[in-house]
Design a protein around this motif. Structure first.
Motif, mmCIF file in Angstrom:
data_model
loop_
_atom_site.group_PDB
_atom_site.id
_atom_site.type_symbol
_atom_site.label_atom_id
_atom_site.label_comp_id
_atom_site.label_asym_id
_atom_site.label_seq_id
_atom_site.Cartn_x
_atom_site.Cartn_y
_atom_site.Cartn_z
ATOM 1 N N VAL A 72 -43.691 -43.715 -1.240
ATOM 2 C CA VAL A 72 -44.109 -42.486 -0.907
ATOM 3 C C VAL A 72 -43.071 -42.307 -0.335
ATOM 4 O O VAL A 72 -43.180 -42.294 0.926
ATOM 5 N N PRO A 73 -42.581 -40.799 -0.538
ATOM 6 C CA PRO A 73 -41.396 -41.054 0.745
ATOM 7 C C PRO A 73 -41.863 -40.102 2.110
ATOM 8 O O PRO A 73 -42.537 -39.984 2.609
ATOM 9 N N GLU A 74 -40.550 -40.709 2.765
ATOM 10 C CA GLU A 74 -41.454 -40.195 3.979
ATOM 11 C C GLU A 74 -42.229 -38.744 4.677
ATOM 12 O O GLU A 74 -41.423 -37.422 3.782
ATOM 13 N N GLY A 75 -43.519 -38.320 4.921
ATOM 14 C CA GLY A 75 -43.680 -37.449 5.838
ATOM 15 C C GLY A 75 -44.677 -36.587 4.062
ATOM 16 O O GLY A 75 -45.434 -35.962 4.093
ATOM 17 N N VAL A 76 -44.687 -37.244 3.326
ATOM 18 C CA VAL A 76 -45.421 -36.817 2.228
ATOM 19 C C VAL A 76 -47.193 -37.848 2.233
ATOM 20 O O VAL A 76 -47.031 -38.749 2.491
ATOM 21 N N ARG A 77 -47.802 -36.813 1.839
ATOM 22 C CA ARG A 77 -49.287 -37.344 2.173
ATOM 23 C C ARG A 77 -49.424 -37.324 0.680
ATOM 24 O O ARG A 77 -49.242 -35.968 -0.446
ATOM 25 N N MET A 78 -50.205 -38.150 -0.301
ATOM 26 C CA MET A 78 -50.679 -38.605 -1.914
ATOM 27 C C MET A 78 -52.284 -36.920 -1.460
ATOM 28 O O MET A 78 -53.178 -38.029 -1.042
ATOM 29 N N GLU A 79 -51.867 -35.859 -2.244
ATOM 30 C CA GLU A 79 -52.578 -35.719 -2.157
ATOM 31 C C GLU A 79 -53.702 -36.041 -3.166
ATOM 32 O O GLU A 79 -55.339 -36.304 -2.433
ATOM 33 N N ARG A 80 -54.345 -37.180 -4.123
ATOM 34 C CA ARG A 80 -54.803 -37.668 -4.536
ATOM 35 C C ARG A 80 -55.186 -39.633 -4.446
ATOM 36 O O ARG A 80 -53.592 -39.731 -4.705
ATOM 37 N N PRO A 81 -55.335 -39.887 -4.836
ATOM 38 C CA PRO A 81 -55.357 -42.110 -4.752
ATOM 39 C C PRO A 81 -55.673 -41.793 -6.184
ATOM 40 O O PRO A 81 -55.061 -41.162 -7.096
ATOM 41 N N ILE A 82 -54.260 -42.778 -6.121
ATOM 42 C CA ILE A 82 -53.894 -43.575 -7.258
ATOM 43 C C ILE A 82 -54.782 -44.724 -7.463
ATOM 44 O O ILE A 82 -54.677 -45.461 -6.778
ATOM 45 N N GLN A 83 -55.197 -44.836 -8.739
ATOM 46 C CA GLN A 83 -56.268 -45.557 -9.348
ATOM 47 C C GLN A 83 -55.417 -47.223 -10.446
ATOM 48 O O GLN A 83 -55.215 -46.465 -11.117
ATOM 49 N N ILE A 84 -55.571 -47.985 -9.795
ATOM 50 C CA ILE A 84 -54.469 -49.259 -10.469
ATOM 51 C C ILE A 84 -55.202 -49.644 -11.698
ATOM 52 O O ILE A 84 -56.647 -50.721 -11.119
ATOM 53 N N ILE A 85 -56.230 -49.371 -12.799
ATOM 54 C CA ILE A 85 -56.607 -50.577 -13.312
ATOM 55 C C ILE A 85 -56.197 -51.474 -13.922
ATOM 56 O O ILE A 85 -55.383 -51.083 -15.318
ATOM 57 N N ASN A 86 -56.638 -52.873 -14.043
ATOM 58 C CA ASN A 86 -56.472 -53.916 -15.010
ATOM 59 C C ASN A 86 -56.594 -54.654 -15.753
ATOM 60 O O ASN A 86 -57.899 -54.865 -15.863
ATOM 61 N N LEU A 87 -56.855 -54.893 -17.171
ATOM 62 C CA LEU A 87 -57.074 -54.732 -18.038
ATOM 63 C C LEU A 87 -56.640 -56.464 -18.380
ATOM 64 O O LEU A 87 -55.501 -56.101 -18.845
ATOM 65 N N LEU A 88 -57.216 -56.845 -19.010
ATOM 66 C CA LEU A 88 -57.406 -58.350 -19.300
ATOM 67 C C LEU A 88 -57.855 -57.992 -21.251
ATOM 68 O O LEU A 88 -59.132 -58.371 -21.031
ATOM 69 N N LEU A 89 -57.586 -58.404 -22.307
ATOM 70 C CA LEU A 89 -57.453 -57.992 -23.338
ATOM 71 C C LEU A 89 -56.649 -59.650 -24.428
ATOM 72 O O LEU A 89 -54.980 -59.064 -24.170
ATOM 73 N N SER A 90 -57.751 -60.677 -24.543
ATOM 74 C CA SER A 90 -56.755 -60.902 -25.529
ATOM 75 C C SER A 90 -57.222 -61.972 -26.916
ATOM 76 O O SER A 90 -58.800 -61.868 -26.472
ATOM 77 N N ASP A 91 -57.087 -62.632 -27.520
ATOM 78 C CA ASP A 91 -57.942 -63.729 -28.562
ATOM 79 C C ASP A 91 -57.522 -65.025 -28.329
ATOM 80 O O ASP A 91 -58.080 -65.468 -28.776
ATOM 81 N N LYS A 92 -56.638 -64.959 -27.172
ATOM 82 C CA LYS A 92 -57.127 -66.624 -27.208
ATOM 83 C C LYS A 92 -56.682 -66.599 -24.609
ATOM 84 O O LYS A 92 -56.363 -65.407 -24.221
ATOM 85 N N ASN A 93 -57.288 -67.400 -24.738
ATOM 86 C CA ASN A 93 -57.331 -68.052 -23.078
ATOM 87 C C ASN A 93 -55.476 -67.412 -22.539
ATOM 88 O O ASN A 93 -54.258 -67.851 -23.425
ATOM 89 N N HIS A 94 -55.841 -66.923 -21.271
ATOM 90 C CA HIS A 94 -54.352 -66.119 -21.264
ATOM 91 C C HIS A 94 -53.898 -66.452 -19.439
ATOM 92 O O HIS A 94 -55.038 -65.606 -18.801
ATOM 93 N N MET A 95 -52.770 -65.908 -19.342
ATOM 94 C CA MET A 95 -52.294 -65.933 -17.950
ATOM 95 C C MET A 95 -51.552 -65.471 -17.622
ATOM 96 O O MET A 95 -50.869 -64.130 -18.764
#
Lengths: 450, 252
Positions: free
Chosen positions: A161-184
């Motif tokens: 976010v550059p100088e003096g800029v106000r983000m109007e909307r929040p940013i939402q980070i959705i971390n999804l975990l999806l696998s067919d075996k145990n996963h790191m």
């Protein structure tokens, strides 16, 4: 083979694949990180910082690891419904640690100069900008899991976010975990707010398949002079997962930061938070709320570094523990010799609902300046029996009364969340969690558990 | 309405009530007086169902039901109200949420639908007048930061809302100034009817100038040692408890 050697070998064997498009500074960063990790190894049982959460056995498990994003085709809408659906936010999805952007740009630059999207892509497109910040605030020598992440992480979210800029909307980070075996997964976020910038970030974690997931994430955030960052993390992985989060925030003069962690589900959760106040008059508040039952373990470790004068910090952590779950809070306030007129407060209150739940709390103050106001307090107790009887004597059932008292206890933290619709949604989620109505599969449409 | 027969109550291993007999009929007001430590509050708590009191002997029959079989919440739903000597502060639970949950729990027990929000607010406004309670108080958490007088008014306010058949007021007059005492007593008097009954537990006669009892009992060392009409209260005011103590101790 020792766990440490397994990871060193995994790194050496795949050195060419790990960050294969890395510019020279990234290569160097990874080499330094793996060297740090070789030296520190996994924290042992005797290490004070990790006394209550022993993570080496988890890392020693049979776990797959991706060096490239896996081609999993799925429709977000079809298998996943968001926990906070009413929020008007910019949503970015991270799948198994890689920015997931089918048919969309990997990195977006808005007209006002805001850049967001894949960190990997940002390293390629804006190497000078990323180099200035990445790994600067989360040094690999401080924390073995930061070192491990720095060596292995492939991608994550970059926000500028550059100088003096106000983000109007929040940013939402959705971390999804999806696998067919145990996963790191090792993923990495970098948020940079230049001076006078304002941003709100919400991070949600979700497991979409029943496999065991191990996530070790690092989030680095820089708040420039008079910038304002609101960062909220909503943890809702299934109880067969383990999550280590490392959040390193650096605050310049008069910047403001509000950090919150709400933990609803998750098997073993360790949250490291470090706030580094490097400019005068910075303000920070750190909120934490966790609700555990069954065999869950939630461990919060915070360090607030007051390095300059007139900074303010408020930490407010609460836990509700049931069954044989375990919680830990270890919070350090470090006031450096220069940091006169510091105001630093810390509160940790916990309720044990069963005889077998355990809570370890350790507030710590280290003060090297003489003109400061600091306080800390910690409690571990039960629901107030007198209050419960009072409610019952007015016809309210014991069960309902207990829930009212727990709602009241958690509301203390939730009420401090600034964004109204988010506050409302979290109230609802926490309420449901306390009533045992919030299944970890609530937001998944796959119904694999049912 | 209420029939207490040879009630013995322990706290841990200590016997506090040593055989209480008491009969209260609809429409009556009974005052239970006695020196400190005589077991007055224990009796109130045992009636309301506080679980650390252990009933070792005797019966409490209320409206033909064995009260000891009921949970505290079911006793309340059956129409028993305890006005607390020390009302509990519950930070984070709003008065409005508390009262609404309370009223609707009672309604559910009687097979009624929850009270619509508009009707609930109207009822609150109406009942607030009875105890001259500040509007502001109902916007706060339950009893949090209330003065002693406000807490007691709040008890009577709840009593007005819940319309109990049997109200037990435990030391409602303690810590009240003369104005608060008048307001609280007026509240209680307004709620008196031929269908309900009140047990007033008090150390002093003062409250009984405002709420005139039909029967006065003196509780001493876990037993009711004397019963009489309102003149007994006057007598106690004049002579203190000493003469009763002597009388009882001489016979023992």
């Amino acid at each position: 083979m020792q766990t440490l050697d397994k990871y060193l070998e995994l790194f050496q064997k795949n050195r060419k694949q790990i960050g294969k498009d890395d510019p020279p500074f990234m290569k160097k960063l990874r080499d330094t990180a793996i060297a740090s990790f070789r030296q520190s190894g996994f924290p042992g049982r005797k290490e004070e910082r990790y006394r209550y959460t022993h993570l080496e056995p988890v890392f020693d498990g049979e776990l797959s690891f991706d060096f490239q994003p896996r081609q999993i085709h799925f429709d977000d809408d079809e298998i996943f419904s968001c926990d906070v659906p009413l929020l008007d936010s910019m949503v970015v999805t991270v799948l198994n640690g890689f920015f997931h952007h089918p048919g969309k740009e990997a990195l977006t630059r808005l007209d006002n100069g805001i850049i967001y999207g894949s960190l990997k892509e940002a390293i390629g497109q804006y190497p000078d900008l990323v180099k200035k910040f990445l790994g600067k605030n989360a040094p690999t020598s401080d924390e073995p899991f930061v070192a491990l992440n720095t060596a292995f992480s492939q991608d994550g979210i970059f926000l500028y976010v550059p100088e003096g800029v106000r983000m109007e909307r929040p940013i939402q980070i959705i971390n999804l975990l999806l696998s067919d075996k145990n996963h790191m997964v090792h993923h990495r976020n970098l948020f940079v707010l230049e001076s006078n910038a304002v941003a709100q970030v919400i991070i949600c974690d979700h497991t979409l398949s029943p496999h065991m997931f191990l996530t070790n994430s690092v989030t680095e955030a820089y708040t420039g002079e008079n910038a304002d960052l609101d960062l909220l993390r909503l943890q809702n992985e299934h109880n067969n997962s383990c999550q280590v989060t490392n959040t390193w925030i650096s605050q310049e003069r008069h910047s403001r930061c509000q950090h919150g962690t709400i933990t609803l589900h998750g098997g073993i959760v360790r949250n490291n938070l470090r706030i580094n106040m490097v400019g005068e008059g910075a303000e920070t508040s750190a909120l934490g709320l966790f609700l555990t039952d069954k065999m869950q373990q939630v461990d919060s470790y915070t360090v607030i570094d007051h390095r300059k004068p007139q900074c303010t910090s408020n930490q407010y952590y609460k836990g509700v523990l049931d069954d044989i779950s375990t919680g830990a809070f270890n919070g350090k306030i470090h006031v450096h010799p220069d940091a006169q007129k510091t105001e630093a407060f810390q509160t940790n209150n916990n309720i044990l609902l069963s005889d077998t739940a355990k809570m370890y709390t350790k507030p710590r103050l280290e003060i090297y300046a003489d003109d400061v106001k600091c306080s800390h307090g910690a409690t571990v107790g039960q629901l107030d029996e007198e209050a419960l009887f009072y409610l019952q004597s007015r016809g309210i059932s014991k069960e309902e009364g207990r829930l009212m008292l727990m709602d009241a206890f958690t509301w203390d933290v939730i009420s401090k969340i600034k964004h109204p619709s988010l506050q409302e949604r979290i109230t609802e989620l926490v309420g449901k969690r306390l009533r045992g109505e919030l299944s970890r599969c609530n937001n998944c449409a796959m119904h694999c558990q049912e | 309405m209420l029939e207490i027969k040879d009630l013995k109550v322990n706290i841990e291993d200590k016997e506090i009530l040593k055989g209480i007999n008491l009969s209260v009929k609809a429409g009556e007001v009974h005052a239970i007086m006695g020196p400190n430590g005589s077991g007055k509050s224990t009796l109130a708590s045992a009636l309301a169902g506080r679980d650390y009191f252990n009933i070792t002997h005797g019966k409490i029959i209320y409206e033909g039901k064995d009260l000891t079989e009921l949970t505290p919440e079911d006793r309340a739903r059956e129409g028993i109200f305890l006005g607390f000597q020390y009302p509990v502060e519950i930070p984070g639970v709003s008065m409005v949420n508390f009262l609404r949950t309370s009223i609707n729990s009672m309604r559910k027990y009687r097979g009624q639908d929850p009270l619509p929000a508009g009707d609930f607010l109207k009822l609150m406004r109406e009942k607030k007048k009875i105890v001259e309670i500040d509007s502001d108080l109902t916007n706060r958490s339950v009893n949090e930061g209330f003065s002693g007088g406000e807490k007691k008014k709040n008890e009577i306010f709840q009593m007005a809302l819940l319309e109990p058949k049997l109200a037990i007021l435990d030391e409602t007059d303690s810590g009240l100034d003369i104005d608060a005492l008048r307001i609280v007593s007026n509240g209680v008097n307004k709620l008196r009817s031929p269908e309900n009954a009140t047990i007033i537990i008090t150390h002093y006669q003062r409250l009984l100038d405002y709420i005139v009892p039909d029967v006065v009992h003196v509780l001493y060392k876990g037993r009711i040692v004397k019963s009489g009409d309102k003149s007994l209260a006057k007598e106690l005011e004049e002579h203190g408890y000493e003469w009763i103590k002597q009388e009882v101790d001489a016979n023992a």
